[in-house]
Write an enzyme that holds these catalytic residues in place. Structure first.
Site, PDB file in Angstrom:
ATOM      1  N   HIS A 217       0.287  -1.657   0.087  1.00 36.78           N
ATOM      2  CA  HIS A 217       0.440  -0.277  -0.168  1.00 36.78           C
ATOM      3  C   HIS A 217       1.145   1.541   0.140  1.00 36.78           C
ATOM      4  O   HIS A 217      -0.143   2.343  -0.081  1.00 36.78           O
ATOM      5  CB  HIS A 217      -1.331   0.091   1.135  1.00 36.78           C
ATOM      6  CG  HIS A 217      -2.262  -1.301   1.212  1.00 36.78           C
ATOM      7  ND1 HIS A 217      -3.233  -0.272   0.844  1.00 36.78           N
ATOM      8  CD2 HIS A 217      -2.764  -1.997   1.584  1.00 36.78           C
ATOM      9  CE1 HIS A 217      -3.856  -0.991   0.284  1.00 36.78           C
ATOM     10  NE2 HIS A 217      -3.327  -2.834   1.092  1.00 36.78           N
TER      11      HIS A 217
ATOM     12  N   LYS B 149      -9.126  14.136   3.653  1.00 39.74           N
ATOM     13  CA  LYS B 149      -8.259  12.997   3.753  1.00 39.74           C
ATOM     14  C   LYS B 149      -7.528  12.873   5.085  1.00 39.74           C
ATOM     15  O   LYS B 149      -7.476  13.757   5.505  1.00 39.74           O
ATOM     16  CB  LYS B 149      -7.753  12.591   2.601  1.00 39.74           C
ATOM     17  CG  LYS B 149      -6.636  14.237   1.725  1.00 39.74           C
ATOM     18  CD  LYS B 149      -5.840  14.120   1.170  1.00 39.74           C
ATOM     19  CE  LYS B 149      -7.151  13.954  -0.505  1.00 39.74           C
ATOM     20  NZ  LYS B 149      -6.746  12.475  -1.141  1.00 39.74           N
ATOM     21  N   ARG B 150      -6.683  11.765   5.222  1.00 41.87           N
ATOM     22  CA  ARG B 150      -5.432  11.972   6.549  1.00 41.87           C
ATOM     23  C   ARG B 150      -4.930  13.175   6.146  1.00 41.87           C
ATOM     24  O   ARG B 150      -5.055  13.666   4.954  1.00 41.87           O
ATOM     25  CB  ARG B 150      -5.097  11.152   6.609  1.00 41.87           C
ATOM     26  CG  ARG B 150      -5.776   9.695   7.155  1.00 41.87           C
ATOM     27  CD  ARG B 150      -5.844   9.853   8.608  1.00 41.87           C
ATOM     28  NE  ARG B 150      -5.006   9.938   9.411  1.00 41.87           N
ATOM     29  CZ  ARG B 150      -4.939   9.373  10.371  1.00 41.87           C
ATOM     30  NH1 ARG B 150      -6.040   8.019  11.675  1.00 41.87           N
ATOM     31  NH2 ARG B 150      -3.944   9.530  11.404  1.00 41.87           N
TER      32      ARG B 150
ATOM     33  N   LYS C 221       0.761  14.721   1.406  1.00 45.21           N
ATOM     34  CA  LYS C 221      -1.028  15.121   0.949  1.00 45.21           C
ATOM     35  C   LYS C 221      -1.345  16.004   0.137  1.00 45.21           C
ATOM     36  O   LYS C 221      -2.420  16.843  -0.876  1.00 45.21           O
ATOM     37  CB  LYS C 221      -1.854  14.380   1.297  1.00 45.21           C
ATOM     38  CG  LYS C 221      -2.283  12.931   1.361  1.00 45.21           C
ATOM     39  CD  LYS C 221      -2.797  12.350   2.323  1.00 45.21           C
ATOM     40  CE  LYS C 221      -3.339  10.508   2.711  1.00 45.21           C
ATOM     41  NZ  LYS C 221      -3.915  10.028   1.295  1.00 45.21           N
TER      42      LYS C 221
ATOM     43  N   THR D 164      -8.740   6.403  -2.438  1.00 44.56           N
ATOM     44  CA  THR D 164     -10.228   6.064  -3.541  1.00 44.56           C
ATOM     45  C   THR D 164     -10.851   7.527  -3.138  1.00 44.56           C
ATOM     46  O   THR D 164     -11.736   7.429  -3.617  1.00 44.56           O
ATOM     47  CB  THR D 164     -10.272   5.386  -1.984  1.00 44.56           C
ATOM     48  OG1 THR D 164     -10.113   5.148  -0.417  1.00 44.56           O
ATOM     49  CG2 THR D 164      -9.714   3.741  -2.814  1.00 44.56           C
TER      50      THR D 164
ATOM     51  N   LYS E 234     -14.803   8.143  -5.297  1.00 41.94           N
ATOM     52  CA  LYS E 234     -15.684   8.786  -4.949  1.00 41.94           C
ATOM     53  C   LYS E 234     -16.502   9.586  -5.275  1.00 41.94           C
ATOM     54  O   LYS E 234     -17.252   9.861  -5.150  1.00 41.94           O
ATOM     55  CB  LYS E 234     -15.443   8.992  -2.915  1.00 41.94           C
ATOM     56  CG  LYS E 234     -15.382   7.418  -2.586  1.00 41.94           C
ATOM     57  CD  LYS E 234     -15.187   7.655  -0.994  1.00 41.94           C
ATOM     58  CE  LYS E 234     -14.233   6.827  -0.530  1.00 41.94           C
ATOM     59  NZ  LYS E 234     -13.536   7.315   0.937  1.00 41.94           N
TER      60      LYS E 234
END
Ligand SMILES: *Cc1c(COP(=O)(O)O)cnc(C)c1O
Length: 834
Positions: A363, A554-555, A560, A662, A666
């Site tokens: 992952h 998101k986290r 990110k 992911t 969505k």
């Protein structure tokens, strides 16, 4: 109350649900008109729904057993399930009946559903993937079990105080959990510590692990209802329990309190989920959690296999074990231990069985996220497993040497043991060696896995590496989360997409239909109003539903790049202050996400976003155009409200760092446009819809890699006057006037290294963002057309597609359809004494 009674039609199912609800309220919960809270009502409804699941659950198990079919075992330390009630009701097809039944009694079903706490047994994408997979496995009639830990405390509740994240324990089981069944009869003993005894027996060494401590794992089962209510699979979570004869010695020596204390220590094992996402922590309790759930799960799998009364070499015909990251990788030496020490197989045969049974999903692309355990820790907790790992490594390296003659560095990288002052055991190496399949979770990620992370392994095992691009379940994320859009889609193309998401491409021609575009925009507006209402109730924030919703949820992680978004907001703020802005419709910037409690920079990013928000939202001239909100406690239930309301989805990680993502999928299927980098599965989204229908910016993964050696953030900042001004403002302390120096660590990591290339991408990000704003402001119709094309192109990103690929390529499992049986005539028979 009761005024809605005359509006609902009579149906026997509705009447039965009303009655069962009332009976559970009275007989299961002893509620009357004085003792009756929203919790008892929610629980009674959950029981009434559960009653309608149990029969198919039994039937699924029975059919799967009778057909002797191969089962999939999905081992994951995380299952980010969210709420069960609405999802179960929709999958059972009982939505109208339940609504009417509750309305007849004077209750709004939607309000009862709001009582349920999220099952937050995961951190982020990895845990949510496991949850989407369970939904797809059940809907596709694939016999399967999810195995994990029943944490008493899930992911912490996030609060924001003066802009800082604080963590509160998530006591999600406080009011009980109507969706689980405790199986007190399914209980296994797990050992820790102790020593290994060797006995030479008929020319063969027989090893016996004598553990020092034991803990028991009790199974708690949650039903996983497939769409249509036919197959009901099981999520089996283990709860730690002290053995009945706990510390017998201390007990007898009279130290009763000490004995009880160690009982509590044993039960610590399943107390709490570790709140780190994509960063491993070498904590002993975490290692014990991993072995605890692996040992219970394998004991359960072995018990089920033994009912087949066939030889061990048949195990891979009956069981496929998938490891969700390396967290369950002790399954490899544990299965070897069972086969060799307990079942007395020879090493070669045991190894062949193990490798054919196991599959490993990687992952991450970040080396620091790869799990390693200190050799000394493994030795003291799992001495026999360490021996087995050494033997696996020894045999593997003997084989691998022939691929790399005279290249000791290659062998060093292949070894499970990392040499150095303190030796470490590399769980990813163990996982690749011990399984027949290693997959990445998006095309780009899988390519980089073999090119960057494990090049030597891809030489030794070229056929083991493969890709399985992640997906999401369209049932929860479109059908349940966005009912208006879902029914609009079904009205246009039929409802086949619910179980056959490829059909969503039939929506493509509707992008050219002006009425459909108008309806799409109306539905988006309604979703915003719903989200605004939810956010007001949930965290007291007031958002403007007549603005563009620009969302990054998101986290919180440096890779990110929430900071990139924040820097662009500062840039826009300066333009507004200087009157340099035009063609700009009001935009609401929405952030959400949890930071790992020990991750200093991530927590500072939250604080910075909140401080920027304060400056902007308090400035009446600015807030007409932009406002900024950090929504505390992002979780599945919030995602379900927010994603349908989003116009612009922020997927802006540094290329080469996000394995898949992911969240991106969505948003796509809910008709948001994406602003993003060519990273993870966003690359494939662009491939499907065409990049002209997204806002793609920034350096590619390969460009980033080539830049790395000479990258100097300072150069990029000084080269661009507008970016320079952004940094000047930030560095001047403008956003922390009363809090001097708090952002120093952020400033340092940005200026000294900028590991995540913010400044290399900020200009193209800002320009791309302008493009998005321009289109949204000046041509909503063209925006709607692109959004509809995005929905129509999202067919690839269903977890049904992902699961079929795992089933065909890795697991070799088949579907076992279950009839839906309405009668429950076997109930008395099953109850009769045998
Ligand atoms: C989907 C999801 C994630 C993963 O989001 P990414 O943007 O892919 O990191 C994290 N948390 C929740 C609650 C989710 O639903």
């Amino acid at each position: 109350m009761g005024t809605q009674e005359q509006h609902t039609r009579f149906s026997p199912t509705k009447a039965a649900i009303s009655l069962d609800f009332a009976e559970h309220l009275k007989y299961s919960l002893d509620a009357d008109e004085f003792h009756n809270t929203d919790i008892t009502r929610y629980t009674a409804l959950a029981y009434a729904i559960r009653d309608r699941i149990i029969h198919q659950w039994h039937k699924s198990r029975e059919t799967q057993r009778e057909t002797g079919s191969k089962r999939v075992y999905y081992l994951s330390l995380e299952f980010l399930m969210g709420r069960a009630m609405t999802n179960n009701i929709i999958n059972l097809g009982l939505e109208n009946e339940v609504k009417d039944a509750m309305a007849d009694l004077g209750y709004a079903y939607e309000e009862l559903a709001e009582v349920e706490p999220d099952a937050g047994l995961g951190n982020g994408g990895l845990g949510r993937l496991a949850a989407c997979f369970l939904d797809s496995l059940a809907t596709l009639d694939i016999p399967s079990y999810g195995y994990g830990i029943r944490y008493n405390y899930g992911i912490f509740k996030q609060q924001v105080r003066n802009g800082w994240q604080t963590e509160q324990p998530d006591n999600w089981l406080r009011h009980g959990n109507p969706w689980e069944i405790a199986r007190e009869d399914i209980i296994f003993t797990v050992g820790f510590g102790g020593e290994v005894r060797t006995l030479r027996e008929s020319g063969r060494d027989q090893y016996t692990w004598i553990s020092a401590d034991q803990v028991q794992g009790v199974a708690y089962d949650m039903p996983i209802v497939g769409y249509g209510g036919k197959t009901v699979n099981t999520l089996r979570l283990w709860s730690a329990k002290a053995t009945d004869e706990f510390n017998f010695q201390e007990f007898n020596e009279g130290d009763y309190v000490e004995a009880v204390r160690s009982k509590i220590l044993a039960e610590n094992l399943s107390q709490v989920l570790y709140p780190n996402d994509t960063l491993y922590m070498g904590k002993e309790l975490r290692l014990k959690q991993q072995y605890f759930f692996v040992a219970c799960s394998l004991a359960d799998i072995v018990r089920r296999f033994k009912r087949q009364e066939t030889s061990w070499k048949e195990l891979p015909k009956f069981a496929a074990i998938q490891l969700n990251d390396t967290h369950p990788s002790l399954a490899i030496p544990e299965l070897m231990r069972i086969l060799i020490d307990l079942e007395h197989l020879e090493w070669e045969e045991a190894w062949d069985i193990t490798v054919r049974t196991m599959g490993y999903t990687n992952h991450t692309l970040m080396p620091e996220a790869l799990e390693k355990w200190p050799l000394t820790m493994l030795e003291s907790i799992l001495p026999r497993h360490l021996q087995i790992i050494f033997e696996i490594n020894h045999r593997f390296l003997q084989h691998a040497v022939s691929f790399f003659p005279l290249r000791p560095q290659a062998i060093e990288r292949l070894s499970i043991v990392e040499e150095g002052p303190s030796k470490q055991i590399r769980m990813a190496n163990l996982s690749i060696i011990g399984s027949h399949s290693t997959n990445g979770v998006a095309e780009l990620h899988s390519r980089l896995l073999t090119e960057r992370m494990f090049p030597e392994f891809s030489v030794v095992f070229p056929d083991r590496f493969n890709n399985k691009t992640n997906g999401i379940t369209q049932r929860r994320w479109l059908l349940d989360a966005n009912p208006l859009l879902a029914s609009k889609i079904s009205e246009a193309i039929g409802d086949g997409w619910i179980t056959d998401y490829e059909r969503i491409k039939d929506l493509e021609p509707f992008a050219e239909d002006a009425n459909f575009r108008t309806d799409f925009l109306t539905i988006k507006q309604k979703a915003k109003e719903h989200a605004v209402e939810f956010i007001k109730k949930d965290c007291g924030l007031i958002l403007r539903p007549d603005s563009m919703f620009d969302v990054q949820v998101k986290r919180i992680h440096e890779y990110k790049r929430q900071l990139l978004n924040a820097l662009n907001i500062i840039l826009l703020y300066q333009r507004i202050k200087e009157g340099r802005i035009q063609d700009f419709s009001p935009t609401t910037f929405i952030f959400g996400g949890k930071a790992a409690p020990g991750y200093v920079n991530a927590k500072l990013i939250i604080k910075l976003i909140n401080n920027i928000a304060k400056v902007i939202n308090d400035d009446s001239a600015v807030r007409e155009l932009i406002s900024v909100h950090f929504l505390p406690n992002y979780r599945v239930t919030m995602a379900e409200r927010l994603i349908p309301a989003t116009d612009l989805s922020e997927q802006i990680s540094t290329a080469g760092f996000e394995a898949s993502g992911t969240g991106n999928m969505k948003f796509m299927c809910n008709g948001a446009l994406t602003i993003g980098t060519m990273d993870g599965a966003t690359v494939e989204m662009a491939e499907e819809v065409g990049r002209q229908h997204m806002f793609i910016f920034g350096h590619s993964a390969d460009e980033i890699e080539r830049m790395r050696a000479q990258y100097d953030p300072y150069e990029w900042i000084t080269r661009d006057p507008e970016i320079r001004k952004v940094m000047d403002l930030f560095l001047s302390g403008y956003f922390n006037v009363m809090e001097p120096h708090i952002f120093d660590p952020l400033r340092q990591s940005l200026l000294n290294e900028d590991r995540y290339f913010h400044f290399a991408d900020l200009r193209s990000y800002a320009d791309s963002h302008d493009e998005a704003t321009f289109l949204y402001t000046n041509n909503k119709d063209a925006w709607a057309k692109k959004a509809i094309l995005n929905i129509a192109a999202s067919g690839k990103f269903s977890s049904d597609r992902t699961i079929m690929e795992y089933a065909n390529d890795i697991w070799k499992t088949r579907r076992v359809p279950i009839d839906r049986d309405q009668s429950a005539s076997s109930t008395l028979k099953a109850a009769r004494k045998k």
